[in-house]
Write an enzyme that holds these catalytic residues in place. Structure first.
Site, PDB file in Angstrom:
ATOM      1  N   LYS A 189      -4.089   3.367   2.512  1.00 25.94           N
ATOM      2  CA  LYS A 189      -4.708   2.504   2.089  1.00 25.94           C
ATOM      3  C   LYS A 189      -6.174   3.502   1.446  1.00 25.94           C
ATOM      4  O   LYS A 189      -6.578   3.201   0.355  1.00 25.94           O
ATOM      5  CB  LYS A 189      -5.583   1.432   2.991  1.00 25.94           C
ATOM      6  CG  LYS A 189      -4.457   0.397   3.193  1.00 25.94           C
ATOM      7  CD  LYS A 189      -4.840  -0.534   4.582  1.00 25.94           C
ATOM      8  CE  LYS A 189      -4.041  -1.675   4.831  1.00 25.94           C
ATOM      9  NZ  LYS A 189      -4.042  -2.227   6.241  1.00 25.94           N
ATOM     10  N   GLY A 214      -6.734  -6.595   2.765  1.00 30.61           N
ATOM     11  CA  GLY A 214      -5.917  -7.891   2.964  1.00 30.61           C
ATOM     12  C   GLY A 214      -6.908  -8.949   2.006  1.00 30.61           C
ATOM     13  O   GLY A 214      -6.768  -8.945   0.912  1.00 30.61           O
ATOM     14  N   LYS A 273       0.868  -1.236  -0.201  1.00 30.33           N
ATOM     15  CA  LYS A 273       0.024  -0.118  -0.076  1.00 30.33           C
ATOM     16  C   LYS A 273       0.793   1.404  -0.021  1.00 30.33           C
ATOM     17  O   LYS A 273       0.638   2.317  -0.721  1.00 30.33           O
ATOM     18  CB  LYS A 273      -0.969   0.089   1.202  1.00 30.33           C
ATOM     19  CG  LYS A 273      -0.340   0.021   2.676  1.00 30.33           C
ATOM     20  CD  LYS A 273      -0.447  -1.371   3.127  1.00 30.33           C
ATOM     21  CE  LYS A 273       0.278  -1.655   4.339  1.00 30.33           C
ATOM     22  NZ  LYS A 273       0.172  -2.687   5.235  1.00 30.33           N
ATOM     23  N   GLU A 315       2.347  -4.888  16.296  1.00 29.53           N
ATOM     24  CA  GLU A 315       3.786  -5.005  16.217  1.00 29.53           C
ATOM     25  C   GLU A 315       4.507  -4.509  17.417  1.00 29.53           C
ATOM     26  O   GLU A 315       3.943  -3.761  18.202  1.00 29.53           O
ATOM     27  CB  GLU A 315       4.288  -3.955  14.915  1.00 29.53           C
ATOM     28  CG  GLU A 315       3.444  -4.228  13.753  1.00 29.53           C
ATOM     29  CD  GLU A 315       4.353  -5.114  12.747  1.00 29.53           C
ATOM     30  OE1 GLU A 315       5.478  -5.662  12.804  1.00 29.53           O
ATOM     31  OE2 GLU A 315       3.974  -5.593  11.596  1.00 29.53           O
ATOM     32  N   ILE A 350     -10.044  -9.165   1.654  1.00 32.95           N
ATOM     33  CA  ILE A 350     -11.171  -8.756   1.195  1.00 32.95           C
ATOM     34  C   ILE A 350     -11.112  -8.376  -0.329  1.00 32.95           C
ATOM     35  O   ILE A 350     -10.380  -7.597  -0.728  1.00 32.95           O
ATOM     36  CB  ILE A 350     -11.770  -7.619   2.185  1.00 32.95           C
ATOM     37  CG1 ILE A 350     -11.587  -7.995   3.558  1.00 32.95           C
ATOM     38  CG2 ILE A 350     -13.317  -7.467   1.597  1.00 32.95           C
ATOM     39  CD1 ILE A 350     -11.973  -6.741   4.404  1.00 32.95           C
ATOM     40  N   GLY A 370       0.236 -11.256  18.782  1.00 31.64           N
ATOM     41  CA  GLY A 370       0.667 -11.045  17.406  1.00 31.64           C
ATOM     42  C   GLY A 370      -0.263 -10.169  16.553  1.00 31.64           C
ATOM     43  O   GLY A 370      -0.098 -10.259  15.261  1.00 31.64           O
ATOM     44  N   GLY A 382      -3.135 -10.829   8.037  1.00 31.73           N
ATOM     45  CA  GLY A 382      -2.736 -12.312   8.508  1.00 31.73           C
ATOM     46  C   GLY A 382      -2.257 -12.638   7.203  1.00 31.73           C
ATOM     47  O   GLY A 382      -2.520 -12.574   6.117  1.00 31.73           O
TER      48      GLY A 382
END
Lengths: 431, 431
Positions: free
Chosen positions: B205, B134, B105, B190, B136, B187, B302
């Site tokens: 984005k 992601g 992005k 970050e 989608i 997780g 993910g």
């Protein structure tokens, strides 16, 4: 700029929505797709009827073959609905080398295989985005960029009328009959609502999704289908107390070589993204082996939303024509899976029984469930419900059980008169 | 069957997800797309690092140009992230006639225009489904079948980390710092969460969505961007009392020739379909002139979800290669609109002020709003909040107001000491 001529078979709700969506967006389409689209001829079987759009009279014809055989027309849009004569018209159009766009779930569910083969044989496209979920771009989305997934499960809220009715019953505690009248007054339900409220409309759409995602032809009449007419305000209230919403859910999933599928009122936990889909909105929820959960939400009906999905397919085809692109990069129905189709499979269920209010009743029923290895997740007994308080409602939510096993247990409860009546049996769809 | 060879630039989260998604689904891809895809070479800048997938060592190289210049490779997948050197590698790949798929992005927001031009000049495809949302399939869905709509508005929940944090703060009444720690342990955030929690990731984005939907280049740094670090549990609770959820919303809309856009914590009414998007899930909501509301929901991050979107683009391109289809039927970023870009525009706002608890204070503040023609939709005053109860929180929701007008009114309130502090100013996005 290249002009692509389009013929419209039908000028009802979806037909006039398609016409209007093109009027509204033709400048943008020319700019972004580089094509001038023109609807040149329209089949109008009731020339005397008042239509929602203002169409020059000379575009109308009462003869479908004036459109199908017109050599100038490259794309036929079928928006008549019903299996016949729509199927015959589409087949004839494909045979003459015309691309076909349809919103017709009934024709596709029954004749999709034959029509798709005809399209392949004649090197033309058959597109059907508007047939499921109205304006929601579900077909192209799951068939195209997501072949990078194998799908295990699909859930759909695929009928705006029934979702509106269930929403209002939930929000206002209103009766089915009362809300139906209100929906009819608002144009959200037909005068004869049978196809919607009995679930037939949804079964057609689920049949198409099953071909698309699981590669199997399951005719709508072979999908266990139950509408919303028997959903009572009582069950909606109990469901709410347990933390669920009742929705009319089209459901299919693969499991150990079996294809489970049904259309039926279903309890969804409030945390499920489909539980928040309200009023006349539709949604399709899929679970892929790489992408996990996906949901597509939007207007499943209405002239403009559905018309815009039809028009999207038309633009795609026109784009391919203008650019000389190949015609076989498109969503395909598949029919070659060896899944064994069964209806109801393993699921949690919500049960409402009426029992005589006397000692031992709950024990007898609970023991019968235990005998059939059915685990109880939640149990609720309320105070008596009739004048003499001789009857009590018993509500159970049971853990995952094969439908057949549940039926045997309920048969036994019935035979032994442990319950006066079994009032509701509904699937529970945990997330 | 035709084999299409693919080179991977990067084998971190998204790279290994792409590799794994292909492993999981290659048989299905061969069956449905008729192409054998092979990842033949992978750029690995840290050969000593442990990776989530088991890749034969001989596929690795530390030299990107061994991949970019390999004549056998037809598709380059860029999943390194960051503006440079990713942009240079993609540009060089396009110049050598390779198709490029990217999830980047940051590079696209800044250099999308140049990269897309290079792709056009060299008759290859540049695909970027995974760059927004992601897994989608939002990019292909709104760019492709839906040119039958012009969009007025887009809303996005585009960052899983911040949505998870806000969800947990809302559900558990927990503090930001506490939830951040929990997200890091799981997780979902970050070690250095800056890019997520300050909204920079979302601004990238939104910049891409603005090009796609509204045809304008707005660089991420030119989008008014506010993260979630200043969202307090107090505001979440007040919002809940008023019937709203606070979400980090990317927002853009066209209005009278102006493009309004921002990334900021925003109040959404509970009836808004985006209000139910919880935890690490993402969603994109658009409003089209024909289709009305559409929402796409799924996992925005993910390895596997994002990898499956990357792989979807790769399959599309491979499909085109195998079938000799044209390469210019694809989503395009646009840059030719003459909209005037402004940041905040007209909106309802939620305001929280702290005032001295003495007679006349509410009157002074309310009169100042009235003087600036600002209408009050809801007002709430609570009992004193400090030990001596000398301070009171005042909460307002104001009707649609130009941001500038609101700022003038707040300046006056500050100057005249009507309030001790102005603690929160947040957009309210009615449906």
């Amino acid at each position: 700029m290249k002009t692509v001529k389009v013929g419209l078979l039908g000028i009802g709700n979806v037909g006039s929505g398609t016409y209007k969506a093109l009027e509204m967006n033709s400048a943008a389409i020319e700019k972004s797709a580089g094509v001038h689209l023109e609807i040149v001829r329209i089949l109008n079987r009731r020339p005397e009827a008042k239509r929602a759009v203002d169409v020059p009279k000379e575009k109308y014809t009462a003869d479908p073959y004036e459109i199908i055989n017109d050599p100038e027309i490259q794309i036929i849009v079928e928006v008549m609905g019903g299996v016949e004569p729509a199927t015959t018209y589409m087949a004839d159009a494909l045979k003459t080398g015309k691309h076909v766009v349809t919103a017709n779930k009934a024709a596709l569910a029954v004749n999709g295989k034959m029509l798709q083969q005809l399209a392949m044989d004649h090197h033309v496209m058959l597109r059907f985005e508007a047939s499921v979920g109205g304006g929601i771009p579900i077909i192209n989305a799951v068939a195209d960029p997501l072949v990078s997934n194998q799908y295990d499960e699909v859930l759909g809220i695929l009928n705006g009328t029934t979702n509106y009715i269930l929403t209002k019953m939930t929000e206002n505690g209103a009766d089915y009959a009362e809300v139906l009248k209100d929906a009819q007054a608002k144009g959200l339900a037909e005068a004869d609502p049978t196809a919607d409220v009995e679930g037939h409309d949804v079964a057609n759409k689920l049949s198409i999704l099953i071909s698309l995602l699981f590669g199997k032809q399951v005719l709508p009449q072979d999908i266990p289908t139950q509408g919303i007419t028997s959903v009572s305000g009582l069950d909606i209230n109990y469901a709410t107390e347990f933390g669920y919403r009742i929705k009319l859910i089209a459901h299919a999933r693969k499991e150990n070589g079996r294809l489970i599928c049904s259309v039926e009122p279903t309890l969804l936990p409030l945390s499920h993204p489909m539980a928040a889909v309200s009023n006349e909105f539709n949604a399709v929820f899929v679970r892929g082996n790489a992408v996990d959960e996906l949901m597509f939400y939007g207007k499943g009906a209405g002239p403009l939303p559905t018309g815009s999905a039809v028009l999207g397919d038309v633009i795609d085809i026109a784009n391919c024509i203008a650019k000389g692109a190949a015609f076989d990069v498109q969503p395909l129905l598949h029919y070659d899976s060896d899944l064994e189709v069964i209806g109801e499979g393993m699921a949690q269920y919500y049960l409402r029984l009426t029992a005589v209010d006397q000692p031992g009743v709950l024990g007898n029923i609970a023991s019968t469930f235990a005998k059939h290895d059915i685990g109880l997740k939640s149990v609720m007994q309320r105070a008596g419900i009739n004048d003499k308080k001789t009857s009590v409602p018993l509500i159970f939510i049971i853990y995952e059980t094969e439908y057949k096993t549940l039926m045997s247990a309920l048969d036994e409860i019935r035979e032994k008169n442990f319950a006066k009546s079994i009032d509701a049996v509904m699937r529970v769809q945990e997330r």
